[in-house]
Design an enzyme around this catalytic site. Structure first.
Site, PDB file in Angstrom:
ATOM      1  N   TYR A 259      -2.738  -1.332  10.893  1.00  0.00           N
ATOM      2  CA  TYR A 259      -2.714  -1.614   9.179  1.00  0.00           C
ATOM      3  C   TYR A 259      -1.560  -1.208   8.543  1.00  0.00           C
ATOM      4  CZ  TYR A 259      -4.028  -1.621   4.303  1.00  0.00           C
ATOM      5  OH  TYR A 259      -4.276  -1.982   2.966  1.00  0.00           O
TER       6      TYR A 259
ATOM      7  N   SER B 257       0.974  -1.216   0.223  1.00  0.00           N
ATOM      8  CA  SER B 257      -0.204  -0.112   0.061  1.00  0.00           C
ATOM      9  C   SER B 257       0.953   1.314  -0.078  1.00  0.00           C
ATOM     10  CB  SER B 257      -1.029   0.032   1.318  1.00  0.00           C
ATOM     11  OG  SER B 257      -1.434   1.267   1.352  1.00  0.00           O
TER      12      SER B 257
END
Length: 361
Positions: A158, A145
């Site tokens: 996360y 990400s």
């Protein structure tokens, strides 16, 4: 168009989002598929679509929650038992969790997230990479990400898992440089999937910037097939975020990401706030205007007063009538206040005279 014959790709998180779009691209290119997700009903429907649209010869469905202990080992065992050789591994499965780490988020959900995003991905990579190295052939795509390279308040755990995925992948790239096995990190920005709903972040500001999962999957797939070390989909804007992540102070990046992860303001509350402010400003202006008119009216001579009253009444509408009433009310209030003030002053002067008389006596 089928360009590959007899090769198999395994895709985790294949039931939706980026994973499903990558599986579709693999099917178009003629890969046989092993689709892994928690929902076998969705995978069954997807299997029928791929067979009908792309003439996919072999699709194996494995229902598995990869957040469970040794789930990756079970997937590997099932694949080996079926005699399937995995030529391409796509580690797409992952989840997020929104909230303040210290007070809002639940540890059991965070533990399951770490297991899925980190442990399962690492174990899947280790098991299938070993077989690829024996054959000296294979490709792996790991879903990282843009948060892999930036701090992300309100999604701290996360972001930490994705930082691990990116660092892990880049380390393996160096280890594999003298082989025919490649590994690629996909670093998308916020993408229009069910991710934010499941994470509890569906009303955050960043959801106004969501990107198309079809575009993200296409860029990731092309980088995977080309054996690139990483890819940031979305053009120059997202690549500029990468540069910013490398040169900007971490504190500044954290503040920027914190703002993006805040909840959107309630539209009704914002409108009410604006309406209240407008009324407040309007009332304030009316009061100031009324006072100014009142003072002007008070200081005017009898002829000007009559002229003011005549103009106000001759307008012949409710606004003028209201304004005239306001003028009269303001003037009356002014006169009353002035009378009271003069009375108090007069009383004060009388007391002062009495005091002087007493002193003199």
């Amino acid at each position: 168009m089928n360009t590959v014959t007899g090769k198999t790709a395994l895709v985790t998180g294949a039931s939706s989002g980026i994973g499903q779009e990558i599986a579709k691209l693999l099917a178009k290119d003629g890969y046989n598929l092993v689709l892994v997700a928690r929902s076998d009903d969705t995978l069954e429907r997807l299997s029928e679509v791929f067979k009908g649209n792309y003439d996919t010869q072999q699709i194996t469905i494995i229902k598995k929650d990869l957040s469970e202990e040794d789930a990756a080992q079970d997937v590997y065992n099932q694949v080996k038992a079926k005699g399937i050789t995995v030529n391409v591994l796509v580690n797409d499965a992952g989840v997020g969790l929104y909230g303040l780490f210290g007070t809002d988020t639940d540890w059991e959900r965070e533990k399951a997230m770490i297991h899925l995003n980190v442990l399962a991905l690492t174990q899947m990579t280790k098991l299938f990479l070993y077989d690829m190295l024996i054959r000296n052939e294979g490709k792996i795509l790991n879903l990282a990400s843009l948060l892999s390279i930036t701090p992300s308040p309100l999604m701290a755990v996360y972001a930490g898992t994705k930082a691990y995925v990116y660092n892990f992948t880049q380390s393996l790239i160096n280890e594999l440089k003298d082989t025919n096995v490649t590994i690629t990190a996909l670093l998308p920005n916020a993408t229009d999937t069910d991710f934010f709903n499941k994470a509890g972040a569906q009303n955050t500001k960043i959801t106004d910037e969501l990107q198309d999962p079809v575009m993200v999957a296409k860029d990731g797939y092309e980088a995977l097939m080309a054996g690139k070390p990483k890819v940031i989909p979305g053009g120059l804007k997202n690549k500029s975020y990468e540069v910013l992540a490398y040169v900007a102070p971490q504190e500044a990046l954290a503040s920027l990401m914190h703002d993006k992860m805040l909840q959107k303001p309630d539209p009704d509350a914002e409108q009410e706030k604006k309406t209240t402010l407008a009324w407040g400003i309007g009332f304030g202006l009316a009061v100031v205007t009324g006072i100014a008119i009142g003072i002007a009216y008070k200081n005017a001579n009898a002829l000007d007063r009559a002229r003011y009253r005549y103009k106000a009444k001759s307008a012949g509408n409710s606004i003028s009538d209201a304004l005239s009433s306001v003028v009269d009310a303001v003037v009356d209030a002014y006169q009353n206040t002035k009378t009271k003030a003069e009375h108090l002053v007069s009383k004060g002067e009388d007391k002062a005279v009495d005091l002087e008389a007493e002193v003199a006596a």
